[in-house]
Design an enzyme around this catalytic site. Structure first.
Site, PDB file in Angstrom:
ATOM      1  N   ASN A   1       6.272  -8.671 -15.706  1.00 35.21           N
ATOM      2  CA  ASN A   1       4.980  -8.597 -14.997  1.00 35.21           C
ATOM      3  C   ASN A   1       4.418 -10.277 -15.936  1.00 35.21           C
ATOM      4  O   ASN A   1       5.409 -10.220 -17.485  1.00 35.21           O
ATOM      5  CB  ASN A   1       3.956  -7.501 -15.260  1.00 35.21           C
ATOM      6  CG  ASN A   1       3.579  -6.957 -16.486  1.00 35.21           C
ATOM      7  OD1 ASN A   1       4.829  -6.996 -16.870  1.00 35.21           O
ATOM      8  ND2 ASN A   1       3.387  -6.555 -16.706  1.00 35.21           N
TER       9      ASN A   1
ATOM     10  N   GLU B   1       1.476 -12.210 -16.435  1.00 32.57           N
ATOM     11  CA  GLU B   1       0.178 -12.468 -16.225  1.00 32.57           C
ATOM     12  C   GLU B   1      -0.810 -13.652 -16.994  1.00 32.57           C
ATOM     13  O   GLU B   1      -0.262 -14.523 -17.453  1.00 32.57           O
ATOM     14  CB  GLU B   1      -1.120 -10.613 -17.777  1.00 32.57           C
ATOM     15  CG  GLU B   1      -0.490  -9.936 -17.081  1.00 32.57           C
ATOM     16  CD  GLU B   1      -0.589  -9.049 -17.795  1.00 32.57           C
ATOM     17  OE1 GLU B   1      -1.734  -9.319 -19.369  1.00 32.57           O
ATOM     18  OE2 GLU B   1      -0.759  -7.657 -17.461  1.00 32.57           O
TER      19      GLU B   1
ATOM     20  N   CYS C   1       2.916  -8.987 -10.429  1.00 32.12           N
ATOM     21  CA  CYS C   1       3.741  -8.109 -10.507  1.00 32.12           C
ATOM     22  C   CYS C   1       4.867  -8.174 -11.270  1.00 32.12           C
ATOM     23  O   CYS C   1       5.861  -9.084 -10.201  1.00 32.12           O
ATOM     24  CB  CYS C   1       3.680  -6.470 -10.069  1.00 32.12           C
ATOM     25  SG  CYS C   1       2.003  -5.713  -9.805  1.00 32.12           S
TER      26      CYS C   1
ATOM     27  N   GLU D   1       7.572  -6.435 -10.186  1.00 34.06           N
ATOM     28  CA  GLU D   1       8.167  -6.133  -8.918  1.00 34.06           C
ATOM     29  C   GLU D   1       7.847  -7.288  -8.077  1.00 34.06           C
ATOM     30  O   GLU D   1       9.332  -7.866  -7.260  1.00 34.06           O
ATOM     31  CB  GLU D   1       7.841  -4.875  -7.567  1.00 34.06           C
ATOM     32  CG  GLU D   1       7.889  -3.754  -8.629  1.00 34.06           C
ATOM     33  CD  GLU D   1       6.727  -3.219  -9.463  1.00 34.06           C
ATOM     34  OE1 GLU D   1       6.151  -4.340 -10.058  1.00 34.06           O
ATOM     35  OE2 GLU D   1       6.334  -1.842  -9.456  1.00 34.06           O
TER      36      GLU D   1
ATOM     37  N   CYS E   1       3.187  -0.162  -8.137  1.00 34.90           N
ATOM     38  CA  CYS E   1       1.763   0.225  -7.858  1.00 34.90           C
ATOM     39  C   CYS E   1       1.015  -0.286  -5.866  1.00 34.90           C
ATOM     40  O   CYS E   1       2.932  -1.368  -5.369  1.00 34.90           O
ATOM     41  CB  CYS E   1       0.040  -1.761  -7.590  1.00 34.90           C
ATOM     42  SG  CYS E   1       1.265  -2.450  -7.843  1.00 34.90           S
TER      43      CYS E   1
ATOM     44  N   CYS F   1       2.431  -3.515  -4.273  1.00 31.30           N
ATOM     45  CA  CYS F   1       3.923  -3.551  -4.006  1.00 31.30           C
ATOM     46  C   CYS F   1       5.043  -2.562  -3.502  1.00 31.30           C
ATOM     47  O   CYS F   1       6.107  -3.415  -3.209  1.00 31.30           O
ATOM     48  CB  CYS F   1       4.348  -3.762  -6.142  1.00 31.30           C
ATOM     49  SG  CYS F   1       3.875  -5.081  -6.986  1.00 31.30           S
TER      50      CYS F   1
HETATM   51  N1  THU Z   1       2.354  -3.971 -13.177  1.00 32.03           N
HETATM   52  C1  THU Z   1       3.260  -3.949 -12.466  1.00 32.03           C
HETATM   53  O1  THU Z   1       4.209  -5.690 -12.757  1.00 32.03           O
HETATM   54  N2  THU Z   1       3.864  -3.658 -11.664  1.00 32.03           N
HETATM   55  C2  THU Z   1       3.278  -2.161 -11.126  1.00 32.03           C
HETATM   56  O2  THU Z   1       3.653  -1.816 -10.093  1.00 32.03           O
HETATM   57  C3  THU Z   1       1.697  -1.458 -11.578  1.00 32.03           C
HETATM   58  C4  THU Z   1       1.099  -2.784 -12.325  1.00 32.03           C
HETATM   59  C5  THU Z   1       1.778  -4.222 -14.119  1.00 32.03           C
HETATM   60  C6  THU Z   1       0.265  -5.455 -13.588  1.00 32.03           C
HETATM   61  C7  THU Z   1      -0.456  -5.845 -14.493  1.00 32.03           C
HETATM   62  O3  THU Z   1       0.288  -7.022 -15.673  1.00 32.03           O
HETATM   63  C8  THU Z   1      -0.144  -4.625 -15.855  1.00 32.03           C
HETATM   64  O4  THU Z   1       0.915  -4.226 -15.134  1.00 32.03           O
HETATM   65  C9  THU Z   1      -0.971  -3.820 -15.595  1.00 32.03           C
HETATM   66  O5  THU Z   1      -1.565  -2.908 -14.448  1.00 32.03           O
END
Ligand code: THU
Length: 145
Positions: A50, A52, A61, A63, A94, A97
């Site tokens: 991920n 940000e 994310c 994925e 999530c 994703c």
């Molecule tokens: N996140 C992912 O990278 N993949 C997911 O499927 C769930 C959430 C990340 C997004 C954000 O940077 C952090 O996890 C907290 O939500």
């Protein structure tokens, strides 16, 4: 991109790749690093973490970034995906994703979740995580393999 693992069903190798990606996550806001590793139709592994952003909605994310790596490397179908989050607990993908993964998934695709780098693994068909999915057929499109 990494070369194909010796054993196409070697989930330890896939989770090791996800753990390596997680080390490189940029998650200063959530402090929740995530790593994802995909195995494509040729057995190649592609990873993502991920990333940000101070403008929060622009974060990506793990994925999504692993899918981008697969597509850039010429892969087209996801056979397996392993996801590791920050805690010694499973990190399910999530909803967004699940949709992203579904674009490149088929009946053989498995989503592997692990409670920490060496914890127990649970594996799911993507269709169990995203039933009645919206997809190419919803648009009356067939995507060539
Ligand atoms: N996140 C992912 O990278 N993949 C997911 O499927 C769930 C959430 C990340 C997004 C954000 O940077 C952090 O996890 C907290 O939500």
């Amino acid at each position: 991109m990494q070369e194909p693992a010796e054993n196409p069903c070697d989930l330890d190798a896939l989770f090791a790749a996800a753990a390596g990606a997680r080390e490189r996550a940029y998650a200063p806001y959530s402090r929740f690093p995530v790593g994802a590793a995909l195995r494509d139709e040729a057995g190649r592994i592609h990873v993502g973490c991920n990333v940000e952003n101070a403008a929060y909605p622009l974060g990506a994310c793990a994925e999504a970034n692993a899918i981008a790596a697969m597509i850039c490397a010429g892969g087209s179908r996801i056979r397996d995906v392993a996801i590791l989050g920050a805690l010694d607990a499973e990190t399910p993908p999530c909803g967004g994703c699940r949709q992203r993964l579904a674009e490149f998934a088929d009946a053989r695709t498995r989503v592997h979740l692990r409670a920490g780098p060496t914890g127990p693994i649970r594996s799911f068909a993507l269709s169990d995580l995203l039933p009645v999915a919206f997809g190419p057929r919803s648009l009356d499109r067939e995507i060539p393999e």
